[in-house]
Scaffold this motif. Structure first.
Motif, PDB file in Angstrom:
ATOM      1  N   GLU A  64      48.941  29.484  45.551  1.00  0.00           N
ATOM      2  CA  GLU A  64      48.452  29.606  44.187  1.00  0.00           C
ATOM      3  C   GLU A  64      49.625  30.071  43.327  1.00  0.00           C
ATOM      4  O   GLU A  64      49.919  31.264  43.266  1.00  0.00           O
ATOM      5  CB  GLU A  64      47.305  30.622  44.173  1.00  0.00           C
ATOM      6  CG  GLU A  64      46.175  30.170  43.329  1.00  0.00           C
ATOM      7  CD  GLU A  64      44.890  30.924  43.619  1.00  0.00           C
ATOM      8  OE1 GLU A  64      44.245  31.304  42.649  1.00  0.00           O
ATOM      9  OE2 GLU A  64      44.525  31.138  44.795  1.00  0.00           O
ATOM     10  N   ARG A 119      48.749  33.287  35.711  1.00  0.00           N
ATOM     11  CA  ARG A 119      47.996  34.544  35.701  1.00  0.00           C
ATOM     12  C   ARG A 119      47.963  35.085  34.267  1.00  0.00           C
ATOM     13  O   ARG A 119      48.974  35.520  33.747  1.00  0.00           O
ATOM     14  CB  ARG A 119      48.712  35.545  36.634  1.00  0.00           C
ATOM     15  CG  ARG A 119      47.902  36.734  37.056  1.00  0.00           C
ATOM     16  CD  ARG A 119      48.800  37.781  37.714  1.00  0.00           C
ATOM     17  NE  ARG A 119      49.669  38.387  36.718  1.00  0.00           N
ATOM     18  CZ  ARG A 119      50.777  39.075  36.988  1.00  0.00           C
ATOM     19  NH1 ARG A 119      51.163  39.260  38.238  1.00  0.00           N
ATOM     20  NH2 ARG A 119      51.511  39.603  36.024  1.00  0.00           N
ATOM     21  N   ARG A 149      46.161  37.649  32.994  1.00  0.00           N
ATOM     22  CA  ARG A 149      46.189  39.119  32.922  1.00  0.00           C
ATOM     23  C   ARG A 149      47.368  39.644  33.735  1.00  0.00           C
ATOM     24  O   ARG A 149      48.102  38.878  34.347  1.00  0.00           O
ATOM     25  CB  ARG A 149      44.880  39.712  33.486  1.00  0.00           C
ATOM     26  CG  ARG A 149      43.635  39.242  32.799  1.00  0.00           C
ATOM     27  CD  ARG A 149      43.473  39.797  31.420  1.00  0.00           C
ATOM     28  NE  ARG A 149      43.298  41.237  31.411  1.00  0.00           N
ATOM     29  CZ  ARG A 149      43.272  41.986  30.311  1.00  0.00           C
ATOM     30  NH1 ARG A 149      43.424  41.432  29.126  1.00  0.00           N
ATOM     31  NH2 ARG A 149      43.092  43.278  30.376  1.00  0.00           N
ATOM     32  N   GLY A 162      49.733  33.729  47.388  1.00  0.00           N
ATOM     33  CA  GLY A 162      50.415  33.680  46.093  1.00  0.00           C
ATOM     34  C   GLY A 162      51.827  33.134  46.234  1.00  0.00           C
ATOM     35  O   GLY A 162      52.359  32.983  47.344  1.00  0.00           O
ATOM     36  N   SER A 201      41.112  37.003  38.051  1.00  0.00           N
ATOM     37  CA  SER A 201      41.674  35.662  38.257  1.00  0.00           C
ATOM     38  C   SER A 201      41.548  34.850  36.973  1.00  0.00           C
ATOM     39  O   SER A 201      41.390  33.635  37.020  1.00  0.00           O
ATOM     40  CB  SER A 201      40.964  34.958  39.409  1.00  0.00           C
ATOM     41  OG  SER A 201      39.571  34.859  39.169  1.00  0.00           O
ATOM     42  N   HIS A 242      48.936  42.048  36.950  1.00  0.00           N
ATOM     43  CA  HIS A 242      48.641  42.000  38.388  1.00  0.00           C
ATOM     44  C   HIS A 242      47.221  42.522  38.654  1.00  0.00           C
ATOM     45  O   HIS A 242      46.458  41.959  39.421  1.00  0.00           O
ATOM     46  CB  HIS A 242      49.675  42.835  39.140  1.00  0.00           C
ATOM     47  CG  HIS A 242      49.376  42.972  40.588  1.00  0.00           C
ATOM     48  ND1 HIS A 242      49.341  41.893  41.442  1.00  0.00           N
ATOM     49  CD2 HIS A 242      49.063  44.066  41.338  1.00  0.00           C
ATOM     50  CE1 HIS A 242      49.027  42.318  42.659  1.00  0.00           C
ATOM     51  NE2 HIS A 242      48.849  43.621  42.626  1.00  0.00           N
ATOM     52  N   ASN A 281      50.978  31.132  40.330  1.00  0.00           N
ATOM     53  CA  ASN A 281      50.542  31.598  39.004  1.00  0.00           C
ATOM     54  C   ASN A 281      51.699  32.202  38.208  1.00  0.00           C
ATOM     55  O   ASN A 281      51.497  33.012  37.320  1.00  0.00           O
ATOM     56  CB  ASN A 281      49.375  32.581  39.125  1.00  0.00           C
ATOM     57  CG  ASN A 281      49.764  33.848  39.863  1.00  0.00           C
ATOM     58  OD1 ASN A 281      50.922  34.032  40.220  1.00  0.00           O
ATOM     59  ND2 ASN A 281      48.809  34.723  40.088  1.00  0.00           N
ATOM     60  N   TYR A 290      41.458  43.241  40.346  1.00  0.00           N
ATOM     61  CA  TYR A 290      42.378  42.097  40.356  1.00  0.00           C
ATOM     62  C   TYR A 290      41.655  40.883  39.825  1.00  0.00           C
ATOM     63  O   TYR A 290      40.810  40.315  40.519  1.00  0.00           O
ATOM     64  CB  TYR A 290      42.883  41.847  41.782  1.00  0.00           C
ATOM     65  CG  TYR A 290      43.484  43.085  42.378  1.00  0.00           C
ATOM     66  CD1 TYR A 290      44.835  43.373  42.193  1.00  0.00           C
ATOM     67  CD2 TYR A 290      42.687  44.013  43.066  1.00  0.00           C
ATOM     68  CE1 TYR A 290      45.380  44.537  42.694  1.00  0.00           C
ATOM     69  CE2 TYR A 290      43.230  45.183  43.568  1.00  0.00           C
ATOM     70  CZ  TYR A 290      44.572  45.434  43.382  1.00  0.00           C
ATOM     71  OH  TYR A 290      45.107  46.593  43.875  1.00  0.00           O
ATOM     72  N   ARG A 346      42.677  36.934  44.362  1.00  0.00           N
ATOM     73  CA  ARG A 346      42.349  36.158  43.145  1.00  0.00           C
ATOM     74  C   ARG A 346      41.237  35.151  43.411  1.00  0.00           C
ATOM     75  O   ARG A 346      41.047  34.239  42.627  1.00  0.00           O
ATOM     76  CB  ARG A 346      43.563  35.388  42.634  1.00  0.00           C
ATOM     77  CG  ARG A 346      44.814  36.180  42.507  1.00  0.00           C
ATOM     78  CD  ARG A 346      45.091  36.683  41.106  1.00  0.00           C
ATOM     79  NE  ARG A 346      46.283  37.514  41.133  1.00  0.00           N
ATOM     80  CZ  ARG A 346      46.336  38.763  40.694  1.00  0.00           C
ATOM     81  NH1 ARG A 346      45.280  39.331  40.153  1.00  0.00           N
ATOM     82  NH2 ARG A 346      47.448  39.461  40.769  1.00  0.00           N
ATOM     83  N   GLN A 381      42.642  31.287  36.490  1.00  0.00           N
ATOM     84  CA  GLN A 381      42.808  30.656  37.806  1.00  0.00           C
ATOM     85  C   GLN A 381      41.464  30.256  38.422  1.00  0.00           C
ATOM     86  O   GLN A 381      41.395  29.909  39.600  1.00  0.00           O
ATOM     87  CB  GLN A 381      43.542  31.620  38.750  1.00  0.00           C
ATOM     88  CG  GLN A 381      44.951  31.939  38.291  1.00  0.00           C
ATOM     89  CD  GLN A 381      45.691  32.909  39.206  1.00  0.00           C
ATOM     90  OE1 GLN A 381      46.235  33.900  38.736  1.00  0.00           O
ATOM     91  NE2 GLN A 381      45.720  32.639  40.494  1.00  0.00           N
TER      92      GLN A 381
END
Ligand SMILES: Cc1ncc(C[n+]2csc(CCOP(=O)(O)OP(=O)(O)O)c2C)c(N)n1
Length: 344
Positions: free
Chosen positions: A186, A253, A255, A158, A54, A257, A188, A52, A79, A57
């Motif tokens: 966050e 984000r 990328r 999130g 980030s 998930h 994203n 995962y 993240r 971020q």
């Protein structure tokens, strides 16, 4: 979703010390470059489970994490490798954890960011979305009952995570009890493949603070200095008894998930627009204008040092053994002794 507002900033960029500017640069690059190494290891089949990232971020994780103090208690999410590292977790331990090595923080019993370290004030991540918030509200309640005015509890969640029932119950309790608790949403843009507008009809997640009767702070999550400044403000509010505080980091984000997800459901133009807001590139540009910032040559040197450190970590961790089957029942419950792991 709204992109960070350009123009007038709410903070004074000259107010940061040269040590702070250096540290932020170091950790943002460590965050990004470590994840690049982990991506290579993932493609080589060395990572157990998902990876995962980030990407995009890093400023949110590093800036908010840097605002926490040693005595604070933090509950980071997937993240937030930046938060883990700012609080002293080594890249070597993170690699060992991702590769389920017996020497890693969970001795190969769990993977990715599912670990904690109370000696560093890190409460273990909870996988069920939202549940960590309740754990951290409980932590803030303990801080209040123990009359520790110097301590604050923090968690990250999130945009998807904050839509569930845990968030409501936890925030409500925190607000009623006026707990020293900071929740950083966050935002994203996506919760896996679900975009913001299918998660909530409101335009900003920070508006929810009004419903709980607590302060809310929305900040540009791709500006590390703003993330640090805003989180310090939230922390100070908690210390004055004005907490809890809901913060919203506006970020994106880049990328999917996780690395198995190509994020084909995200319009490419949107990703391209957000790439123009890359937090590392933006910080480089800011540093060029600040008199007490590390020079470009010093920054090159820092990145080279990080690459050297990460190469050492990979060389060291790759040959380490994963736990042996016989050890599986040991070290599972609190208080149990860590099993001795025989070499392969
Ligand atoms: C209760 C629960 N439902 C589903 C999942 C599976 N899951 C893990 S992460 C995730 C998406 C999270 O989105 P968000 O909270 O926006 O955080 P982001 O991944 O965007 O950082 C989902 C659905 C879970 N862990 N827990």
């Amino acid at each position: 979703m709204a992109e960070p507002t350009a123009g007038q900033k709410p903070y004074d960029p000259l107010a940061f010390s040269s040590q702070e500017l250096r540290d932020l640069y170091w950790f943002m690059n460590l965050n990004r470059l470590l994840e690049e190494r982990l991506t290579v290891l993932y493609r080589q089949g060395q990572i157990v489970g998902g990876l995962y990232r980030s990407l995009g971020q890093e400023a949110t994780s590093v800036g908010t994490g840097y605002a926490t103090l040693k005595q604070d208690l933090v509950g980071p999410m997937i993240r937030n490798l930046g938060v883990f590292m700012v609080r002293g977790v080594s890249p070597q331990d993170i690699m060992a954890q991702y590769m389920a090595k017996a020497s890693g923080p969970t001795m190969g019993r769990d993977v990715n960011t599912h670990f904690g370290d109370l000696s560093k004030g890190i409460v273990i991540t909870t996988s069920m979305l939202g549940a960590l918030l309740e754990v951290m509200v409980g932590t803030a309640l303990a801080i209040k009952l123990q009359k520790r005015p110097d301590q604050v509890a923090f968690t990250w969640i999130g945009d998807g995570g904050q839509t569930n029932g845990y968030f409501h119950e936890g925030m409500n309790l925190a607000a009623v009890k006026k707990l020293p608790f900071v929740c950083i949403i966050e935002n994203n843009g996506y919760s896996y493949s679900t975009p913001n507008h299918r998660e909530t009809p409101i335009s900003q997640f920070v508006l929810k603070a009004r419903a709980y009767g607590c302060p809310g702070i929305r900040f540009d999550g791709n500006d590390v200095l703003e993330a640090l400044w805003a989180t310090r403000r939230a922390r100070a509010m908690c210390q004055r008894g004005e907490g809890p505080v809901i913060m919203e980091a506006v970020t994106f984000r880049i990328r999917g998930h996780a690395e198995h997800d190509d994020a084909g459901y995200v319009p490419r133009e949107l990703v391209e627009r957000w790439k123009q807001q890359d937090p590392l590139a933006r910080y480089e540009a800011q540093l060029d204008t600040l008199p007490n910032a590390p020079t470009r040559a010093e920054r090159d040197e820092m990145r080279a040092q990080i690459q050297g450190l990460l190469t050492e970590c990979v060389d060291k961790v790759l040959p380490m053994p994963q736990p042996r089957g016989e050890s599986a029942m040991g070290g599972v419950y609190a208080g149990e002794k860590r099993p001795a792991v025989p070499p392969m």
